[in-house]
Design a protein around this motif. Structure first.
Motif, mmCIF file in Angstrom:
data_model
loop_
_atom_site.group_PDB
_atom_site.id
_atom_site.type_symbol
_atom_site.label_atom_id
_atom_site.label_comp_id
_atom_site.label_asym_id
_atom_site.label_seq_id
_atom_site.Cartn_x
_atom_site.Cartn_y
_atom_site.Cartn_z
ATOM 1 N N ASN A 161 0.873 -1.165 0.000
ATOM 2 C CA ASN A 161 0.000 0.000 0.000
ATOM 3 C C ASN A 161 0.916 1.221 0.000
ATOM 4 O O ASN A 161 1.559 1.530 1.006
ATOM 5 C CB ASN A 161 -0.901 -0.014 1.231
ATOM 6 C CG ASN A 161 -1.835 1.174 1.277
ATOM 7 O OD1 ASN A 161 -1.700 2.128 0.508
ATOM 8 N ND2 ASN A 161 -2.778 1.132 2.202
ATOM 9 N N LEU A 162 0.981 1.912 -1.110
ATOM 10 C CA LEU A 162 1.899 3.036 -1.256
ATOM 11 C C LEU A 162 1.459 4.273 -0.478
ATOM 12 O O LEU A 162 2.222 5.239 -0.386
ATOM 13 C CB LEU A 162 2.081 3.365 -2.742
ATOM 14 C CG LEU A 162 2.700 2.217 -3.566
ATOM 15 C CD1 LEU A 162 2.712 2.569 -5.046
ATOM 16 C CD2 LEU A 162 4.091 1.879 -3.063
ATOM 17 N N LYS A 163 0.270 4.243 0.101
ATOM 18 C CA LYS A 163 -0.169 5.348 0.954
ATOM 19 C C LYS A 163 0.507 5.307 2.321
ATOM 20 O O LYS A 163 0.514 6.291 3.039
ATOM 21 C CB LYS A 163 -1.685 5.292 1.153
ATOM 22 C CG LYS A 163 -2.482 5.716 -0.051
ATOM 23 C CD LYS A 163 -3.956 5.731 0.287
ATOM 24 C CE LYS A 163 -4.769 6.210 -0.885
ATOM 25 N NZ LYS A 163 -6.207 6.209 -0.576
ATOM 26 N N ARG A 164 1.047 4.160 2.657
ATOM 27 C CA ARG A 164 1.700 4.023 3.964
ATOM 28 C C ARG A 164 3.022 4.778 3.965
ATOM 29 O O ARG A 164 3.647 4.990 2.933
ATOM 30 C CB ARG A 164 1.906 2.556 4.303
ATOM 31 C CG ARG A 164 0.527 1.873 4.461
ATOM 32 C CD ARG A 164 0.569 0.598 5.157
ATOM 33 N NE ARG A 164 1.284 0.655 6.420
ATOM 34 C CZ ARG A 164 1.030 -0.111 7.447
ATOM 35 N NH1 ARG A 164 0.050 -0.966 7.382
ATOM 36 N NH2 ARG A 164 1.740 -0.043 8.550
ATOM 37 N N GLY A 170 -1.698 4.798 -9.044
ATOM 38 C CA GLY A 170 -2.530 4.194 -8.011
ATOM 39 C C GLY A 170 -1.771 3.982 -6.713
ATOM 40 O O GLY A 170 -0.616 4.369 -6.565
ATOM 41 N N ASP A 171 -2.471 3.329 -5.786
ATOM 42 C CA ASP A 171 -1.960 3.177 -4.422
ATOM 43 C C ASP A 171 -1.345 1.814 -4.136
ATOM 44 O O ASP A 171 -0.770 1.612 -3.076
ATOM 45 C CB ASP A 171 -3.097 3.355 -3.412
ATOM 46 C CG ASP A 171 -3.829 4.668 -3.581
ATOM 47 O OD1 ASP A 171 -3.317 5.548 -4.284
ATOM 48 O OD2 ASP A 171 -4.917 4.800 -2.994
ATOM 49 N N LYS A 172 -1.503 0.860 -5.033
ATOM 50 C CA LYS A 172 -1.053 -0.504 -4.770
ATOM 51 C C LYS A 172 0.060 -0.885 -5.738
ATOM 52 O O LYS A 172 0.047 -0.534 -6.906
ATOM 53 C CB LYS A 172 -2.203 -1.507 -4.930
ATOM 54 C CG LYS A 172 -3.416 -1.196 -4.079
ATOM 55 C CD LYS A 172 -3.154 -1.441 -2.621
ATOM 56 C CE LYS A 172 -4.444 -1.187 -1.836
ATOM 57 N NZ LYS A 172 -4.227 -0.995 -0.453
#
Length: 178
Positions: A121-124, A155-157
């Motif tokens: 999860n690239l938001k982390r 995207g986030d993944k």
């Protein structure tokens, strides 16, 4: 009356400074020194816990054919032992721990997973990812990867495959269950 030292001789021990030292003790000490050289950030107190937990997971699987839900914890313990990862409290948001000033996300590939992939999860908030792989034989390896070297995606993944990250000398192989 005979004591344990009655069976010691030059074939299985050496006599030094008034006492017998067995080759088992010497070899154990040398193995520990080698282990500590391989893992300079070693938290030696965690090694038996890691080995015991890995052995329990393996024994449970052999006995039942099922898996315990301990692999994430094993991956984090592995990071603490081999990389000096200082873990955050459980369920902390953002990352799993720190190595120096770097926030680290730990992802574990389990023995029952059909593909050697993880999803990030690239938001982390992390600057490194530690991918820990526990294979079918319960052998453990890892790859520590800088976030800046990861592929760019929209995207986030981000899916990562274990095989895409070649083993380097800095990669670690963890202590096995005893």
């Amino acid at each position: 009356m005979h004591g344990p030292t009655d069976n010691w001789n030059e074939d299985n021990a050496i006599y030094d400074d008034g006492e017998w030292i067995t080759w088992t003790e010497i070899n154990s000490h040398l193995a520990r020194l080698e282990f500590e050289a391989r893992f300079p950030d070693l938290d030696v107190d965690l090694v038996p816990i890691f080995q015991d937990l890995l052995a329990v997971a393996q024994d449970y699987h052999h006995l039942t054919g099922s898996h315990l839900q301990v692999y994430g914890d094993l991956g984090e313990l592995y990071g603490a032992i081999t990389h000096g990862l200082k873990l955050h409290r459980n369920y902390a948001q953002g990352s799993d721990g720190k190595i120096g000033n770097h926030f680290v996300e730990v992802k574990t590939i389990t023995p029952f997973k059909s593909k050697d992939t993880i999803t990030l999860n690239l938001k982390r908030n992390f600057s490194k990812v530690l991918i820990v792989k526990i294979d079918d034989d319960f052998e453990v390896q890892s790859r520590l990867i800088d976030r800046k070297t990861l592929p760019k995606v929209k995207g986030d993944k981000l899916k990562l495959n274990w095989a895409d990250f070649a083993c380097k000398p800095a990669d670690q192989v963890a202590p096995q269950a005893s």
